[in-house]
Design an enzyme around this catalytic site. Structure first.
Site, PDB file in Angstrom:
ATOM      1  N   ASP A 271       0.824  -1.208   0.000  1.00  0.00           N
ATOM      2  CA  ASP A 271       0.000   0.000   0.000  1.00  0.00           C
ATOM      3  C   ASP A 271       0.864   1.266   0.000  1.00  0.00           C
ATOM      4  OD1 ASP A 271      -2.002   1.837   0.391  1.00  0.00           O
ATOM      5  OD2 ASP A 271      -2.899   0.811   2.111  1.00  0.00           O
ATOM      6  N   ASP A 331     -10.614   3.980  -1.504  1.00  0.00           N
ATOM      7  CA  ASP A 331     -11.231   2.939  -0.661  1.00  0.00           C
ATOM      8  C   ASP A 331     -12.744   2.848  -0.826  1.00  0.00           C
ATOM      9  OD1 ASP A 331      -8.664   2.845   0.200  1.00  0.00           O
ATOM     10  OD2 ASP A 331      -9.135   3.066   2.329  1.00  0.00           O
TER      11      ASP A 331
HETATM   12  C1  GLA Z   1      -5.543   2.163   2.659  1.00  0.00           C
HETATM   13  C2  GLA Z   1      -6.032   1.021   1.786  1.00  0.00           C
HETATM   14  C3  GLA Z   1      -7.080   0.225   2.538  1.00  0.00           C
HETATM   15  C4  GLA Z   1      -6.473  -0.305   3.828  1.00  0.00           C
HETATM   16  C5  GLA Z   1      -5.918   0.838   4.669  1.00  0.00           C
HETATM   17  C6  GLA Z   1      -5.129   0.338   5.859  1.00  0.00           C
HETATM   18  O1  GLA Z   1      -6.527   3.098   2.902  1.00  0.00           O
HETATM   19  O2  GLA Z   1      -6.557   1.513   0.585  1.00  0.00           O
HETATM   20  O3  GLA Z   1      -7.547  -0.836   1.742  1.00  0.00           O
HETATM   21  O4  GLA Z   1      -5.446  -1.219   3.515  1.00  0.00           O
HETATM   22  O5  GLA Z   1      -5.053   1.660   3.899  1.00  0.00           O
HETATM   23  O6  GLA Z   1      -4.524   1.353   6.588  1.00  0.00           O
END
Ligand code: GLA
Length: 507
Positions: A271, A331
């Protein structure tokens, strides 16, 4: 934003003073830290590295995943205001803090959004040098990472984030694995149990990543999950910190990949988050390639999931850096607006999906409670037409029979997992009604009649319009029923926010 909401989550936020040094010259000058201790034994810190000259304050602010330079300031120790900015890909980020010196503490307030209530915090003096950004490691030259041969169909499994966020721990993961192995999901094809952010501890003296208190023994956990016939996934970031502010893999890519392999990890979600403090979006391919190479060097089959929210048209280079899947958007939330905006927004990406390399419109929200079962069926149908990964994001230990039925509908899963791996596309749209089709192996076709309106609607498809001539066999994949051939046109009443999903096979 996520990190902030996590900090505000239950059982997490307590601001503590860990250490205080004597003031160095007084005033605002110095290194200040706001420390937030978690029940898992880790601490998130925000650093204010300030230099005050008269009424001018310069310096930097480093939060768990952002690094800002102070660009404007007014006032002094008795009351000041700071504006700090950073470049994050194409966007400019900006924060504003108001504060004053109270004894040997800095009392600060900020707002997540201009209309949000102020968040208050107290910073203590921290040692000079603590929290400085690590030096930038130049990105490597690009080369093509060979295909790892994994994920020939879109990965299926579960991920902890949507339901548990920072509350995921060893016991939860074990009980989710138990549930998946016994409730029909494993038999339906679900395989990966993926731990998302917040498992990380610090590093030992040799730089090896540690787990925090919530995960006492990752190898034992992997053994347990493998014992159930399932696979274990983990999460990290190419930056110094993850989105939730935990330890990232920056500068430790090879070492972390080796640790994952030694633990028995089968899947990595990687990520971007903290990497934005050091790299531009244009450098993303090289940075992702680094971990792609590191994973392959372990010789353990580890599915590689890129998470950088679809920036820099990741679908055009994700496969070349070793990625098996790549997030295409920000997200998802457990809400019709979020799910439908993401799902129906994927049309242009169809050409980039193929066996081993998938567009990822984010994890499922099915069963998390803020959409109706009709909407969750639309979610499942749309993701299957999109050849999307099916990563359940709910609590598998307590599901209604309807939710189990939606997640384990094998006829719908067969669409998702079709071996030709062709992502479906929209073939017709009028107002709130859309028809999407996905070519399936053996010449069949999945046809989804989607009604995005809140009201039921009669929808029709003329077979000739979507290239079907002659007779075909029709099957409704939610009713599990064959439908008699009705001639050149098929009509159905589709409920508001609902879908009729058909499999069409030529006779
Ligand atoms: C980001 C990702 C999510 C999750 C969070 C965790 O927002 O897009 O899917 O993994 O981080 O902190």
């Amino acid at each position: 934003m996520l990190a902030l909401s996590l900090l505000a989550g239950p059982g997490i936020a307590t601001v503590t003073a860990r250490q205080s040094n004597p003031p160095m010259g007084g005033g605002l000058t110095g290194n200040w830290a706001v420390r937030t201790a978690s029940a898992d034994g880790t601490t998130r810190s925000t650093y204010f590295n300030l230099k005050q000259e008269g009424s001018r304050v310069t310096g930097s602010i480093r939060t768990t995943q952002f690094y800002y330079v102070i660009t404007e300031s007014t006032g002094g120790p008795e009351g000041f205001s700071l504006i700090a900015t950073m470049k994050d890909g194409k966007s400019d980020r900006r924060v504003q803090y108001e504060g004053k010196l109270v004894g040997n503490e800095l009392h600060l307030t900020t707002r997540r959004r201009p209309d949000a209530p102020p968040t208050e915090m107290i910073a203590q003096r921290a040692p000079e040098g603590e929290g400085v950004m690590p030096p930038r490691i130049p990105p490597p030259a690009l080369h093509k990472v060979p295909d790892n041969g994994l994920a020939r169909t879109p990965p299926m499994g579960w991920n902890s984030w949507n339901k548990f966020a920072g509350r995921v721990d060893d016991a939860t993961v074990r009980s989710i694995a138990d549930a998946m192995a016994s409730n029909g999901m494993k038999e339906a094809g679900y395989l990966y149990i993926n731990i998302d952010d917040t498992w990380e501890g610090g590093r030992d003296a040799r730089g090896n990543i540690q787990t925090n208190k919530k995960f006492p023994d990752m190898k034992a956990l992997a053994d347990y999950v493998h014992g159930k016939g399932l696979k274990l996934g983990i999460y990290s970031s190419p930056g110094p910190n993850t989105c939730a502010g935990y330890e990232g893999s920056y500068g430790h890519e090879d070492q972390d990949a080796r640790t994952y392999a030694a633990w028995g990890i089968d899947y990595l979600k990687y990520d971007w988050c903290g990497a934005r403090t050091l790299y531009t979006d244009e450098e993303m391919p090289a940075i992702y390639q680094k971990m792609g190479d590191a994973l392959q060097a372990t010789r353990r089959p580890i599915v590689y999931s890129l998470c950088q929210y679809g920036r820099l048209d990741v679908w055009k280079w994700g496969a070349d850096v070793g990625g098996n899947l790549w997030r295409t958007t920000g997200d998802i939330r457990d809400a019709w607006d979020s799910m439908s905006r993401i799902g129906f927004g994927q049309n242009d990406l169809a050409p980039y999906a193929k066996p081993g390399h998938w567009n990822d419109p984010d994890m499922l929200e099915i069963g998390n409670g803020h959409m109706s079962d009709i909407e969750y069926k639309t979610h499942m149908s749309l993701w299957s037409i999109l050849a999307a990964p099916l990563l359940a994001g709910n609590d598998l230990r307590s599901m209604s029979p309807e939710i189990v039925g939606i997640l384990t509908n094998r006829e719908v899963i067969a669409v998702d997992q079709d071996k030709d791996g062709k992502q479906g596309m929209r073939v017709w749209k009028s107002g709130d009604q859309e028809i999407w089709t996905r070519p399936l192996s053996g010449g069949a076709l999945a046809v989804g009649l989607f009604n995005r309106s809140t009201e039921a609607a009669k929808m029709s498809v003329r077979w000739a319009d979507i290239g079907i001539s002659g007779n075909a066999k029709l099957r409704d994949l939610w009713l599990h029923q064959d439908i008699p051939w009705q001639g050149p046109e098929y009509s159905a009443t589709v409920p508001g926010h609902g879908v009729v999903l058909l499999r069409v096979t030529w006779l």
